[in-house]
Write a protein that holds these residues in place. Structure first.
Motif, mmCIF file in Angstrom:
data_model
loop_
_atom_site.group_PDB
_atom_site.id
_atom_site.type_symbol
_atom_site.label_atom_id
_atom_site.label_comp_id
_atom_site.label_asym_id
_atom_site.label_seq_id
_atom_site.Cartn_x
_atom_site.Cartn_y
_atom_site.Cartn_z
ATOM 1 N N VAL A 140 17.257 22.033 -51.656
ATOM 2 C CA VAL A 140 18.456 21.071 -51.925
ATOM 3 C C VAL A 140 17.705 19.770 -51.488
ATOM 4 N N GLY A 141 16.750 19.579 -50.497
ATOM 5 C CA GLY A 141 16.246 18.276 -49.956
ATOM 6 C C GLY A 141 15.886 17.564 -51.074
ATOM 7 N N ALA A 142 15.195 18.134 -52.024
ATOM 8 C CA ALA A 142 14.757 17.593 -53.234
ATOM 9 C C ALA A 142 15.654 16.769 -54.171
ATOM 10 N N ILE A 143 16.898 17.158 -54.096
ATOM 11 C CA ILE A 143 18.073 16.332 -54.920
ATOM 12 C C ILE A 143 18.505 15.104 -54.205
ATOM 13 N N ARG A 144 17.965 14.106 -54.637
ATOM 14 C CA ARG A 144 18.283 12.762 -53.717
ATOM 15 C C ARG A 144 19.644 11.845 -54.316
ATOM 16 N N ASP A 145 19.991 12.215 -55.661
ATOM 17 C CA ASP A 145 21.077 11.212 -56.180
ATOM 18 C C ASP A 145 22.451 12.030 -56.072
ATOM 19 N N ILE A 146 22.528 12.851 -55.031
ATOM 20 C CA ILE A 146 23.817 13.280 -54.554
ATOM 21 C C ILE A 146 24.010 12.861 -53.097
ATOM 22 N N SER A 147 25.206 12.956 -52.459
ATOM 23 C CA SER A 147 25.435 12.402 -51.196
ATOM 24 C C SER A 147 24.642 13.600 -50.300
ATOM 25 N N LYS A 148 24.577 12.898 -49.005
ATOM 26 C CA LYS A 148 24.051 14.006 -47.908
ATOM 27 C C LYS A 148 25.157 14.886 -47.609
ATOM 28 N N THR A 149 26.435 14.657 -47.487
ATOM 29 C CA THR A 149 27.278 15.345 -47.352
ATOM 30 C C THR A 149 27.366 16.769 -48.525
ATOM 31 N N LEU A 150 27.192 16.432 -49.680
ATOM 32 C CA LEU A 150 27.140 17.343 -50.828
ATOM 33 C C LEU A 150 25.974 18.112 -50.635
ATOM 34 N N ARG A 151 24.717 17.640 -50.222
ATOM 35 C CA ARG A 151 23.546 18.390 -50.102
ATOM 36 C C ARG A 151 23.551 19.198 -48.707
ATOM 37 N N PHE A 152 24.383 18.854 -47.805
ATOM 38 C CA PHE A 152 24.499 19.742 -46.638
ATOM 39 C C PHE A 152 25.341 20.948 -46.862
ATOM 40 N N ARG A 153 26.654 20.654 -47.998
ATOM 41 C CA ARG A 153 27.445 21.646 -48.182
ATOM 42 C C ARG A 153 26.669 22.792 -48.915
ATOM 43 N N ILE A 154 25.841 22.341 -49.962
ATOM 44 C CA ILE A 154 25.131 23.201 -50.827
ATOM 45 C C ILE A 154 24.070 24.203 -49.986
ATOM 46 N N ARG A 155 23.628 23.329 -48.907
ATOM 47 C CA ARG A 155 22.398 24.026 -48.021
ATOM 48 C C ARG A 155 23.344 25.131 -47.358
ATOM 49 N N THR A 156 24.467 24.925 -46.812
ATOM 50 C CA THR A 156 25.099 25.777 -45.819
ATOM 51 C C THR A 156 26.168 26.664 -46.842
ATOM 52 N N TYR A 157 26.226 26.699 -48.196
ATOM 53 C CA TYR A 157 27.015 27.276 -48.808
ATOM 54 C C TYR A 157 27.281 28.842 -48.785
ATOM 55 N N ARG A 158 28.411 29.216 -48.704
ATOM 56 C CA ARG A 158 28.908 30.732 -48.439
ATOM 57 C C ARG A 158 30.158 31.004 -49.215
ATOM 58 N N PRO A 159 29.978 32.172 -50.105
ATOM 59 C CA PRO A 159 31.313 32.443 -50.900
ATOM 60 C C PRO A 159 32.492 32.817 -50.025
ATOM 61 N N ASN A 160 33.582 32.804 -50.847
ATOM 62 C CA ASN A 160 34.868 33.176 -50.266
ATOM 63 C C ASN A 160 35.086 34.786 -50.151
ATOM 64 N N THR A 161 34.148 35.383 -50.905
ATOM 65 C CA THR A 161 34.440 36.892 -51.025
ATOM 66 C C THR A 161 33.005 37.468 -51.666
ATOM 67 N N GLU A 162 32.865 38.836 -51.564
ATOM 68 C CA GLU A 162 31.504 39.412 -51.789
ATOM 69 C C GLU A 162 31.753 40.457 -53.045
ATOM 70 N N TYR A 163 30.843 40.413 -53.886
ATOM 71 C CA TYR A 163 30.834 41.410 -54.917
ATOM 72 C C TYR A 163 29.233 41.175 -55.503
ATOM 73 N N CYS A 164 28.960 42.581 -55.962
ATOM 74 C CA CYS A 164 27.417 42.999 -56.420
ATOM 75 C C CYS A 164 27.430 44.134 -57.002
ATOM 76 N N GLU A 165 27.202 44.257 -58.296
ATOM 77 C CA GLU A 165 26.651 45.681 -58.822
ATOM 78 C C GLU A 165 25.594 45.122 -59.842
ATOM 79 N N ASP A 166 24.966 46.270 -60.553
ATOM 80 C CA ASP A 166 23.978 46.324 -61.479
ATOM 81 C C ASP A 166 23.887 47.396 -62.467
ATOM 82 N N ASN A 167 23.084 46.851 -63.443
ATOM 83 C CA ASN A 167 22.894 47.930 -64.556
ATOM 84 C C ASN A 167 21.530 47.893 -64.780
ATOM 85 N N SER A 168 21.217 48.482 -66.004
ATOM 86 C CA SER A 168 19.691 48.452 -66.122
ATOM 87 C C SER A 168 19.036 47.231 -66.496
#
Length: 290
Positions: A17-45
């Motif tokens: 995220v630090g490599a992205i300079r054209d967005i605000s520091k606040t948005l960079r921080f929010r991307i860096r600390t991002y967490r989802p509201n819920t969880e889900y994961c499955e897979d196939n072949s």
């Protein structure tokens, strides 16, 4: 899956995220600390189907979106290889990940009324009728698929993930902007006639209209012009012009609401699309919403 998770450390996220300079520091921080509201994961072949879990995965999704929206359609941007806005760090993101590369090849941005009350679609449409529908709703956005993976298997994986998210959030409706990536008013007017003639443009949602700067009087005039009998063969053949993703919504039992908005920034027409789980095609329900 363990090997995939091990590379996502606070240090690697900060570096990416630090490599992205054209967005605000606040948005960079929010991307860096991002967490989802819920969880889900499955897979196939072939694929891992999941809700992304952290900032590194979010960056991979934003890069895929940039590749499709800006690279493929030649839109101009000053960002360093990502497509991002203020909504991304508050919403969930569905990703289809190729097991061979560990990179996303398809994605949706998901906004559930369980977690948020503001919608991206409100920027373009007057949509109180959608907001007032009873039950939880999911706003779909930023849908894209890598050009090398645009096939039935990827679409099926995306629907699998959407079905799981609907179940997790106990949602009845899905809605969002479906784009026609063209500013050709003639072509879009023909698609509009086909949607209406096929029953995919119900009158009860004509009250949903584009907001001021998203209105396009040229389109409205072209719809009137192409209603002439001499354009009948073109209107009937317009099904071949409908984007595959929009067509899949219609086949699932969805429909479009009113007149499309014209997005000058992306040079495309957006239809507000709505799907009611209780009115979905039974085959879709059996396959994706078990």
């Amino acid at each position: 899956m363990n090997a995939l998770k091990e590379k996502f450390t606070p240090k690697t996220v900060k570096k990416a995220v630090g490599a992205i300079r054209d967005i605000s520091k606040t948005l960079r921080f929010r991307i860096r600390t991002y967490r989802p509201n819920t969880e889900y994961c499955e897979d196939n072949s072939r694929f891992i189907i999941k809700i992304i879990e952290n900032g590194t995965e979010l960056m991979d999704v934003l890069r895929l979106r940039y590749q499709v929206f800006y690279g493929e359609y030649a839109y101009k941007t000053d960002l360093y290889g990502i497509d991002v806005d203020k909504f991304d760090t508050f919403f969930d993101h569905l990703a289809i990940i190729d097991k061979k590369t560990n990179k996303p090849i398809g994605t949706y941005r998901l906004n559930s009324t369980r977690f948020n009350k503001k919608f991206y679609s409100e920027k373009e449409f007057h949509m109180d009728e959608i907001k007032d529908l009873s039950g939880h709703k999911i706003e779909l956005g930023r849908a894209c698929v890598h050009p090398d993976y645009r096939n039935g298997a990827t679409i099926a994986a995306l629907w699998k993930g959407l079905g799981a998210y609907m179940s997790i959030t106990d949602s009845r409706y899905m809605f969002g902007c479906s784009s026609i990536h063209s500013d050709d008013t003639f072509q879009t007017a023909l698609i509009h006639h086909w949607l209406k003639g096929s029953g995919y443009l119900p009158k009860e949602y004509d009250c949903i209209t584009p907001r001021g700067k998203f209105k396009d009087k040229k389109f409205e005039k072209m719809v009137e012009k192409t209603a002439d009998e001499r354009f009948a063969p073109f209107r009937e053949a317009a099904v071949n012009l409908v984007p595959p993703l929009l067509l899949s919504y219609m086949k699932a039992g969805g429909f479009v609401c009113g007149t499309p908005a014209y997005d000058k920034a992306f040079k495309c027409y957006d239809y507000l699309t709505l799907i009611d789980r209780k009115k979905m095609d039974p085959s879709f329900v059996r396959k994706f919403l078990k």
